[in-house]
Design an enzyme around this catalytic site. Structure first.
Site, PDB file in Angstrom:
ATOM      1  N   HIS A  71     -11.315   1.940  -5.174  1.00  0.00           N
ATOM      2  CA  HIS A  71     -10.870   2.235  -6.495  1.00  0.00           C
ATOM      3  C   HIS A  71     -11.619   1.814  -7.683  1.00  0.00           C
ATOM      4  O   HIS A  71     -11.617   2.548  -8.778  1.00  0.00           O
ATOM      5  CB  HIS A  71      -9.320   1.910  -6.745  1.00  0.00           C
ATOM      6  CG  HIS A  71      -8.412   2.619  -5.610  1.00  0.00           C
ATOM      7  ND1 HIS A  71      -7.916   3.856  -6.066  1.00  0.00           N
ATOM      8  CD2 HIS A  71      -7.746   2.231  -4.588  1.00  0.00           C
ATOM      9  CE1 HIS A  71      -7.323   4.417  -4.965  1.00  0.00           C
ATOM     10  NE2 HIS A  71      -7.252   3.285  -4.102  1.00  0.00           N
TER      11      HIS A  71
ATOM     12  N   CYS B  92      -3.103   3.771   5.131  1.00  0.00           N
ATOM     13  CA  CYS B  92      -3.223   2.622   4.530  1.00  0.00           C
ATOM     14  C   CYS B  92      -2.110   1.810   4.276  1.00  0.00           C
ATOM     15  O   CYS B  92      -1.597   1.703   3.365  1.00  0.00           O
ATOM     16  CB  CYS B  92      -3.786   3.038   2.928  1.00  0.00           C
ATOM     17  SG  CYS B  92      -4.486   1.869   2.338  1.00  0.00           S
TER      18      CYS B  92
ATOM     19  N   GLU C 249       0.783  -1.103   0.010  1.00  0.00           N
ATOM     20  CA  GLU C 249      -0.040  -0.077   0.132  1.00  0.00           C
ATOM     21  C   GLU C 249       0.827   1.150  -0.021  1.00  0.00           C
ATOM     22  O   GLU C 249       0.267   2.215   0.204  1.00  0.00           O
ATOM     23  CB  GLU C 249      -0.901   0.231   1.250  1.00  0.00           C
ATOM     24  CG  GLU C 249      -2.045  -0.851   0.957  1.00  0.00           C
ATOM     25  CD  GLU C 249      -1.650  -2.370   1.768  1.00  0.00           C
ATOM     26  OE1 GLU C 249      -0.778  -2.313   2.633  1.00  0.00           O
ATOM     27  OE2 GLU C 249      -2.167  -3.391   1.185  1.00  0.00           O
TER      28      GLU C 249
ATOM     29  N   ARG D  68     -11.007   5.726   4.307  1.00  0.00           N
ATOM     30  CA  ARG D  68     -10.260   6.679   4.668  1.00  0.00           C
ATOM     31  C   ARG D  68     -10.290   8.108   4.125  1.00  0.00           C
ATOM     32  O   ARG D  68      -9.640   8.966   4.377  1.00  0.00           O
ATOM     33  CB  ARG D  68      -8.732   6.264   4.228  1.00  0.00           C
ATOM     34  CG  ARG D  68      -8.501   5.160   5.124  1.00  0.00           C
ATOM     35  CD  ARG D  68      -7.122   4.305   4.349  1.00  0.00           C
ATOM     36  NE  ARG D  68      -7.088   3.096   5.068  1.00  0.00           N
ATOM     37  CZ  ARG D  68      -7.973   2.132   4.862  1.00  0.00           C
ATOM     38  NH1 ARG D  68      -8.814   1.881   3.972  1.00  0.00           N
ATOM     39  NH2 ARG D  68      -7.906   1.077   5.476  1.00  0.00           N
TER      40      ARG D  68
ATOM     41  N   CYS E 247      -4.001  -1.223  -4.388  1.00  0.00           N
ATOM     42  CA  CYS E 247      -4.097  -1.250  -3.006  1.00  0.00           C
ATOM     43  C   CYS E 247      -4.849  -2.486  -2.457  1.00  0.00           C
ATOM     44  O   CYS E 247      -5.521  -2.936  -2.875  1.00  0.00           O
ATOM     45  CB  CYS E 247      -4.544   0.002  -2.423  1.00  0.00           C
ATOM     46  SG  CYS E 247      -4.587  -0.334  -0.617  1.00  0.00           S
TER      47      CYS E 247
ATOM     48  N   SER F 264      -5.005   8.817   1.556  1.00  0.00           N
ATOM     49  CA  SER F 264      -3.938   9.063   2.259  1.00  0.00           C
ATOM     50  C   SER F 264      -2.972   9.935   1.815  1.00  0.00           C
ATOM     51  O   SER F 264      -2.044  10.469   2.416  1.00  0.00           O
ATOM     52  CB  SER F 264      -3.093   7.690   2.372  1.00  0.00           C
ATOM     53  OG  SER F 264      -3.980   6.838   3.279  1.00  0.00           O
TER      54      SER F 264
ATOM     55  N   CYS G  28       1.197  -3.047   7.565  1.00  0.00           N
ATOM     56  CA  CYS G  28       2.719  -3.312   7.527  1.00  0.00           C
ATOM     57  C   CYS G  28       3.440  -3.367   8.929  1.00  0.00           C
ATOM     58  O   CYS G  28       3.011  -2.950  10.181  1.00  0.00           O
ATOM     59  CB  CYS G  28       3.281  -2.131   6.759  1.00  0.00           C
ATOM     60  SG  CYS G  28       3.144  -0.684   7.509  1.00  0.00           S
TER      61      CYS G  28
ATOM     62  N   CYS H 114      -7.787  -1.032  -0.263  1.00  0.00           N
ATOM     63  CA  CYS H 114      -8.772  -0.088  -0.491  1.00  0.00           C
ATOM     64  C   CYS H 114      -9.159  -0.678  -2.044  1.00  0.00           C
ATOM     65  O   CYS H 114      -8.805   0.045  -2.925  1.00  0.00           O
ATOM     66  CB  CYS H 114      -8.591   1.268  -0.583  1.00  0.00           C
ATOM     67  SG  CYS H 114      -7.409   1.723   0.804  1.00  0.00           S
TER      68      CYS H 114
END
Lengths: 180, 566
Positions: free
Chosen positions: B68, B545, B14, B478, B61, B501, B548, B64
């Protein structure tokens, strides 16, 4: 026996998408017994819990950084798999390691996990695999076939002259048109 | 002396995010947000058929996906001036709602709660006391002594197994962890239960989207969900009722357990209503279109400058010029060639990496502005807009949450408290509850429309010769997501995604004004620079986003501490 073949990766970053590409190739080449399901997991993590949960066998295909030359194919079995994701060699280990942990927490971890990896070379923006990784993918496809055969779940090859042979992502990147 | 700390998450999925902070006297004095979001999508999309762009964009991503896809078909439809059958709008809206609820639940329980809830402390809780506490907070059925006891046993055996997974490197025992063992245990119980409910709502997305992750049912002009109540393979009453059951099951969890959890966390950490406000220009867009043109929406959105809800300007339609004309992106501090501030239709992406320059270029993220100002996006921006626009369910859940917080904290907590780190988290949970109401309304609207005899799901797009420009927006989990497309002779000429983001994690803009992450960190307390839990709390409150792990680099000692984002 209940088997899932799961490919993960980002197809927009070339070799990163090996897992997804492998699933597509398998679907184009074989008919699978009803006990076997194939899922293109993309880059997702927790959303895959339903697909993975409570399987007898999970065959996971992913890009895997292990220090070898691009295209090197790897196979990890059983307990080695969570350990691999713990030490972070794959780009998706984080999503996947959390995923495996939540499956453990909810008692739904697959009975056995085998991970097939291919060392990526080119992970720049773009579609399509590098030549080395295409070759590595062939090894993985063969290994998956053997794995299923050893479980008594041998896939049946689709004759080469039948129409449906190129997947969405592969037709685009090779510049070839799909057979109608 | 000021000490520099660097929080450097790494993920290729991401996009990277690195946060640099200067800490002096136990507080952050200066902050930089540096990241590499996806900026190369136009490379892949140029020359392609606009009808298939969404299949590519939803692969940008891993978190998300759906959003998209939705923004992409809306952008192309907007460029062509198309209408979309209302059945298709309702089906898309149900998917958007389901995805949003799933995302908000995962963020609240599985990514952000562990900044506030101490897992190790939960092991010490008395299950009976925990059950009593839970029952005093809400009517949730999963707060029985047995439920809590089971959850604690599960946690104990998991911790004993040594495979800590998501609990592997939390800041357990940190001095900023303030909840009692029982509150911690209650949150852990709901953490485990949330795993079950987020699965349920994901099943709903899968039924309508034909596949999850990465839905397959969209089309420019509508959806590919044939409706025939007499067929067993299409969308029929059986499937529709199954969907409704799934929504209702999740609804109860969100409205009882989740809303009371965020109120309890907010009340016990009431001091955090004083930190993390940052940029208080709030941008959100309306969503859940109810007509074919995109001029009526169930959920309002708009712009609030300087946190002043009296100055709210609504965004009213998919054609709204107030939105279209006021978005810009600047690259003065980003690793691209030049120093310009441009409209998305006019942008180009020519990389120019310079290394990290504190006062120069330091991020791959461009810096978006609205009316030339940085703007915060996300559930808080949207909840404030919906509140001021008089949206009933939003008002109900905001007031209810603030009332619970006030009664636990024994002090009056009002709307101004929302401009904060903890307020952002509360707004996310409020929005999750609102989305549940919305899904039930959208379900009813779909059933009523089918019942009226309308089974239309698709209008065929026609591409005229010449150039068309369009934008599609979506109030994603987000925040504001917009896709901008330039089409020439039926092929994509330019494509830009201005993602949530980017709004929040953007670097300083053309006027050197810091972005929302950067501004929100200034003034944050940091008790122990080696363990900057407080920095993570504020950054995580935006729901960055990133699924990790992050590296902690202490430049003075050159020592690398690995920290996992939970």
């Amino acid at each position: 026996m209940n088997v899932l073949i799961l490919g993960i990766g980002n197809i927009l970053l070339r070799d990163e998408g090996i897992g997804v590409r492998a699933i597509e190739e398998l679907e184009c080449r074989y008919t699978f017994p009803p006990e076997v399901e194939l899922v293109d997991g993309g880059t997702c993590g927790l959303e895959l819990r339903d697909a993975i949960g409570r399987r007898d066998l999970l065959l996971l295909i992913d890009a895997m950084r292990n220090g070898g030359p691009p295209g090197t194919a790897y196979r990890l079995d059983g307990d080695e798999v969570p350990a691999h994701f713990h030490t972070r060699i794959s780009p998706h280990q984080l999503g996947i390691s959390d995923l495996l942990a939540t499956l453990t927490l909810t008692d739904s971890l697959p009975a056995r996990i085998v991970l097939f990896g291919v060392e990526p070379g080119d992970i720049s923006t773009g579609l399509g695999l590098s030549q080395e990784v295409e070759t590595g993918m062939e090894k993985v496809l063969q290994a998956v076939y053997e794995e299923l055969k050893s479980c008594g779940l041998q896939p049946e090859a689709i004759p080469a002259d039948e129409a449906f042979r190129l997947g969405f992502w592969s037709t685009r990147q090779n510049g070839k048109e799909a057979v109608p | 002396m000021a000490k520099r700390i660097v929080v450097d998450p790494v993920t290729r999925i991401e996009g990277h995010l690195r946060i640099d902070c200067e800490v002096d006297g136990g507080k952050v004095t200066k902050a930089w947000s540096s990241g590499q979001m996806w900026r190369g999508i136009e490379v892949i999309l140029q020359g392609r058929d606009p009808r298939e762009a969404w299949l590519f964009t939803q692969r940008i991503c891993g978190v998300c996906t759906t959003v998209h896809a939705i923004a992409s078909v809306r952008a192309v439809e907007n460029a062509l001036g198309m209408e979309v059958p209302v059945n298709a709008q309702f089906i898309r809206n149900l998917i958007i709602g389901g995805h949003g609820v799933h995302d908000h639940m995962v963020h609240f329980y599985h990514l952000c709660a562990l900044d506030w809830v101490d897992i190790v402390s939960a092991l010490k809780a008395d299950p009976r006391e925990t059950a009593k506490l839970g029952q005093s907070l809400s009517s949730w059925k999963g707060n029985s002594h047995q439920d809590i006891k089971d959850a604690q046993e599960r946690l104990k055996s998991f911790v004993a197994s040594g495979q800590l997974g998501p609990f592997g490197s939390g800041y357990w025992g940190h001095s900023a962890m303030k909840l009692s063992p029982e509150v911690n245990m209650l949150a852990v119980t709901h953490y485990l239960q949330a795993l079950y409910y987020q699965r349920k709502i994901n099943q709903m997305v899968a039924i309508l989207g034909s596949k999850t992750p990465h839905i397959q049912n969209l089309a420019v002009g509508g959806v590919a969900n044939p409706i025939n109540l007499d067929s067993s393979v299409t969308l029929n009453m059986e499937k529709l009722y199954h969907i409704k059951t799934l929504i209702e099951e999740v609804d109860e969890f969100v409205k009882t357990a989740m809303l009371s959890d965020v109120a309890a966390v907010g009340a016990f950490y009431a001091d955090w209503t004083g930190y993390g406000a940052g940029v208080t220009n709030y941008l959100s867009v309306p969503d859940m279109p109810m007509d074919s043109k995109g001029t009526e929406f169930e959920l309002p959105g708009g712009y609030i400058p300087n946190g002043d809800i009296g100055k709210f300007t609504p965004i009213k339609s998919y054609q709204d010029e107030f939105f279209e004309k006021n978005v810009r992106e600047s690259i003065k501090h980003s690793w691209y060639d030049g120093d310009w501030t441009r409209h998305p239709y006019e942008e180009e992406t020519v990389p120019n990496y310079t290394d990290f320059q504190d006062d120069g270029k330091y991020s791959w993220v461009k810096s978006p502005t609205f009316q030339d100002q940085p703007a915060q996006v996300g559930p808080l921006a949207n909840v404030l807009a919906m509140y001021v626009a008089g949206h009933g369910p939003t008002k109900k859940y905001v007031d209810q949450t603030l009332k619970t917080v006030s009664s636990i904290a024994k002090t009056e907590v009002g709307i101004p408290a929302l401009h904060s780190t903890i307020g952002r988290i509360a707004a996310r949970v409020v929005r999750c509850a609102v989305l549940n109401d919305t899904m039930l309304n959208q379900w009813q609207a779909l059933v009523n429309n089918i019942d009226s005899g309308d089974t239309s799901i698709y209008n065929k797009p026609e591409f005229p010769k010449g150039e068309q420009r369009g934008f599609g927006y979506h109030e994603a989990p987000r925040g504001v997501l917009s896709h901008w497309v330039v089409i020439e002779d039926g092929k994509i000429k330019n494509y830009q995604c201005v993602v949530p983001s980017t709004w929040n994690a953007g670097p300083r803009n053309g006027d050197d004004a810091p972005g929302p992450y950067e501004a929100s960190l200034v003034g944050n307390p940091v008790a122990d620079p080696e363990k900057p839990l407080e920095v993570l709390r504020t950054v995580h409150s935006f729901d960055p986003c990133l699924a990790c792990a992050i590296h902690m680099v202490d430049k003075e000692n050159e020592e690398i501490v690995r920290v996992k984002v939970l």
